[in-house]
Design a protein around this motif. Structure first.
Motif, PDB file in Angstrom:
ATOM      1  N   MET A   1       0.282  -1.522   0.087  1.00 35.75           N
ATOM      2  CA  MET A   1      -0.061   0.186   0.117  1.00 35.75           C
ATOM      3  C   MET A   1       0.787   0.594   0.518  1.00 35.75           C
ATOM      4  O   MET A   1       1.723   1.191   0.581  1.00 35.75           O
ATOM      5  N   LYS A   2       0.503   2.639  -0.895  1.00 33.84           N
ATOM      6  CA  LYS A   2       1.344   3.442  -0.570  1.00 33.84           C
ATOM      7  C   LYS A   2       0.355   4.684  -0.241  1.00 33.84           C
ATOM      8  O   LYS A   2      -0.983   4.458   0.150  1.00 33.84           O
ATOM      9  N   LEU A   3       0.894   5.683   0.547  1.00 29.98           N
ATOM     10  CA  LEU A   3       0.529   6.249   1.635  1.00 29.98           C
ATOM     11  C   LEU A   3      -0.514   7.276   0.252  1.00 29.98           C
ATOM     12  O   LEU A   3      -2.021   7.633   0.818  1.00 29.98           O
ATOM     13  N   LYS A   5      -2.410   5.905  -1.576  1.00 30.29           N
ATOM     14  CA  LYS A   5      -4.036   4.872  -2.073  1.00 30.29           C
ATOM     15  C   LYS A   5      -4.963   5.435  -0.586  1.00 30.29           C
ATOM     16  O   LYS A   5      -5.882   5.420  -0.656  1.00 30.29           O
ATOM     17  N   LEU A   6      -3.954   5.392   0.137  1.00 30.27           N
ATOM     18  CA  LEU A   6      -4.886   6.220   1.785  1.00 30.27           C
ATOM     19  C   LEU A   6      -5.665   7.342   1.300  1.00 30.27           C
ATOM     20  O   LEU A   6      -6.972   7.450   1.213  1.00 30.27           O
ATOM     21  N   LYS A   9      -8.416   7.153  -0.865  1.00 24.94           N
ATOM     22  CA  LYS A   9      -9.764   5.867  -0.418  1.00 24.94           C
ATOM     23  C   LYS A   9     -10.828   7.074   0.527  1.00 24.94           C
ATOM     24  O   LYS A   9     -11.687   6.860   0.723  1.00 24.94           O
ATOM     25  N   ASN A  10      -9.582   7.637   1.268  1.00 24.65           N
ATOM     26  CA  ASN A  10     -10.561   8.940   2.234  1.00 24.65           C
ATOM     27  C   ASN A  10     -11.156  10.064   1.894  1.00 24.65           C
ATOM     28  O   ASN A  10     -12.126  10.313   1.920  1.00 24.65           O
ATOM     29  N   HIS A 301       3.149  14.345   7.346  1.00 26.26           N
ATOM     30  CA  HIS A 301       2.200  13.080   6.586  1.00 26.26           C
ATOM     31  C   HIS A 301       0.791  13.995   7.061  1.00 26.26           C
ATOM     32  O   HIS A 301      -0.535  13.472   6.315  1.00 26.26           O
TER      33      HIS A 301
END
Lengths: 386, 228
Positions: A1-3, A5-6, A9-10, A301
């Protein structure tokens, strides 16, 4: 997973809310682009003005004519390279809603002064020879499905009567800003008929277009031209083509200002819409941000997550909005009266400004949620019940 | 040397203009490989003490040495990095990221490490195997029961192989059977993998599984209770 992707998705976690926001941004970007295109079209005449062209008109108003004899005197002014002239013809083609510029011109000098009209040499030669011939822009030819050899009949209003023309040439634009919705015919053709029907109006022309050798000398050449006709029965006002065109645009200054303001108000509105979405989603995720901080994710982040999410939404909205802009502009042009905007295209700067505005909105909308997320202590965030 | 050494720690919160004391001069040592349960009524300060040990809150005064590092003196960035490397967290409400799968949730803390994708995968699979969820990797949290979600949370806590695990009411939201499974898992992490565990709980049954139980009352640490 790459950040990343988060982040994606969010951004799409609440599908309905995200979709509505994206559609809102898309509509706003599209509207912004359309309004900017209208402003561009309005200013097209100014934009396409040549630096080395002057316009000499009657000093009182553009609607009063100037004597033909001025042509030679203007041509002798030092610094003048070439002189051509026009008469606004008006008239009705097919019906009154069909508007485009129809002008009597001097075929011998027109293309020397207006090199942006690109014409086939053969067609030009025929045009010069035939007194009742006319040339039309490629846009006009396309709109009315006209080709070389077709007849054009007009009802005159400024110059009454039936007027018959034959299309002998179709000029093409040198660049996008060139107006291809105009029609030109022989000034001699017009003048001969006036001489016969209304001799008192003969030997006059609407305005002169003067090509100068050195654009930096425009002011001096203008002064010299106007000085020639000072205290005559038809004093002149000479100005650069840009100033002349700006004079037309200035008449609609308030409308243009309103359109400009509206385009930026739209940007403001999408900023509020996206800001609201981001504040809501960041608030709902207060506990998650606290968990991320607990796991060791830094403030940087969090900034990346929230700004990224906001940018994803604004980016998707911008892409859809810009994709819709092309058909929107095309449809808008169709529903406008023909010839209302002779030059109507999306400027490259409009794409860039619209995209940049959407991205800027994405960043701006993330500022408050980022501040809140960074300010919230982990222990408070973990206790948060959304 | 104790794994965790809390010395004369006080903590108070500011409510408007009033200072509300939560911990009063607390000192406690947790040995390497110890399983400590902190108990006490609501408002006794047990979660506050756990948060201080875990480095997600700062004491008003006193020192907290974790494996020789005074975490109270670390800056925010250094503290975040320290937490990522040294502490695994288990929360009462699991706190999984709902848009991520079980695998991705466990992988999350590993994103802060320099491990390659392959190494991360291996680590996540190992952690999920330890908690018995190797077959549920692709499931999202809402496809899992409460007990399974808590096991994913435990896998996330151990994925980086931290020395210390802090658990705040890990069975508080679970039925008896799931709670037993979770406690068995924590016991295993303590006995088999040598993890130092500090757990806050209201549940005496959960506390029974710890090696040491300490009670807090109104911010004061009461006498030690050691089990065999």
């Amino acid at each position: 997973m790459k950040l990343v992707k988060l982040i994606f998705k969010n951004a799409l976690r609440h599908k309905l809310r995200a979709s509505l926001t994206i559609v809102g941004i898309a509509i706003a970007v599209m509207s912004f682009g359309l309004l900017r295109t209208v402003v561009t079209a309005w200013n097209a005449g100014v934009a396409s003005s040549a630096a080395d062209r002057l316009i000499t008109r009657q000093s009182v108003s553009f609607i009063f004519p100037l004597p033909y004899a001025y042509r030679d005197q203007i041509g002798k002014v030092p610094g003048v390279a070439k002189v051509t002239w026009f008469n606004w013809f008006g008239g009705v083609y097919k019906d009154k809603t069909q508007f485009f510029a129809r002008m009597a011109c001097d075929p011998e000098t027109l293309f020397d002064v207006y090199p942006e009209f690109v014409m086939d040499a053969e067609q030009l030669a025929v045009f010069k020879k035939e007194r009742n011939s006319c040339i039309i822009g490629s846009g006009l030819a396309q709109t009315y499905n006209l080709k070389v050899g077709d007849a054009m009949e007009m009802d005159g209003d400024i110059y009454p009567g039936k007027w018959q023309f034959v299309v002998r040439g179709i000029y093409k634009p040198r660049d996008k800003a060139t107006d291809v919705t105009q029609m030109f015919f022989h000034w001699q053709y017009l003048d001969e008929r006036i001489r016969r029907d209304d001799p008192s109006r003969a030997g006059n022309m609407g305005w002169f277009a003067v090509k100068v050798n050195d654009p930096t000398q425009s002011a001096s050449v203008s002064e010299q031209i106007d000085a020639l006709f000072k205290n005559s029965r038809a004093e002149t006002k000479t100005e650069t083509e840009r100033a002349f065109q700006q004079g037309f645009v200035a008449a609609s200054g308030a409308v243009l200002t309103a359109i400009n303001v509206m385009s930026f108000v739209i940007i403001g509105i999408i900023m509020l819409v996206l800001g609201n979405t981001m504040i809501m989603s960041a608030r709902e995720r207060t506990r998650e941000y606290a968990v991320l901080k607990t796991l060791g994710f830094s403030g940087g982040h969090l900034i990346m997550f929230i700004a990224g999410e906001s940018l994803v939404i604004s980016f998707l909205g911008a892409v859809i909005g810009l994709a819709l802009l092309v058909p929107m502009v095309s449809n808008f042009e169709q529903v406008m009266p023909k010839g209302f905007f002779p030059v109507f295209y999306i400027e490259p700067s409009t794409w860039v400004i619209a995209a940049a505005a959407a991205m800027l909105v994405g960043v701006a909308a993330a500022i408050v949620p980022i501040q809140r997320a960074l300010r919230t202590r982990i222990v408070d965030g973990l206790r948060f019940i959304g | 040397m104790a794994a965790i050494s809390v010395t004369n720690v006080t903590k108070s919160y500011q409510r408007d203009k009033t200072s509300v004391p939560v911990l009063n001069d607390v000192s406690i040592s947790v040995q390497q490989g110890e399983f400590l349960a902190l108990m006490g009524p609501s408002g006794s300060g047990k979660t506050t003490l756990l948060n201080l040990i875990a480095g997600i809150d700062r004491p008003t005064s006193g020192s907290i040495l974790v494996q020789g590092i005074d975490i109270a003196t670390l800056g925010e960035t250094a503290l975040a990095k320290w937490r990522a490397q040294k502490v695994g967290f288990i929360f009462q409400f699991y706190n999984l990221i709902p848009v991520l799968s079980a695998f991705e949730n466990v992988e999350l803390p590993l994103m802060l490490t320099s491990l390659s994708k392959k190494e991360r995968k291996q680590q996540v699979e190992t952690a999920l195997s330890v908690v018995g969820l190797a077959d549920r990797m692709t499931h999202s949290p809402n496809q899992l029961s409460g007990g399974q979600q808590q096991r994913v949370a435990i896998a996330r806590a151990i994925a980086t192989d931290p020395d210390i695990i802090v658990a705040d009411e890990p069975t508080g939201d679970l039925d008896k059977l799931s709670a037993d499974e979770i406690m068995t898992l924590l016991e295993r992490l303590n006995s088999e993998f040598g993890k130092t565990i500090v757990m806050v709980t209201h549940d005496p049954r959960a506390a029974e599984r710890a090696k040491v139980v300490r009670h807090l009352d109104k911010g004061d640490l009461l006498a030690e209770e050691v089990r065999s």
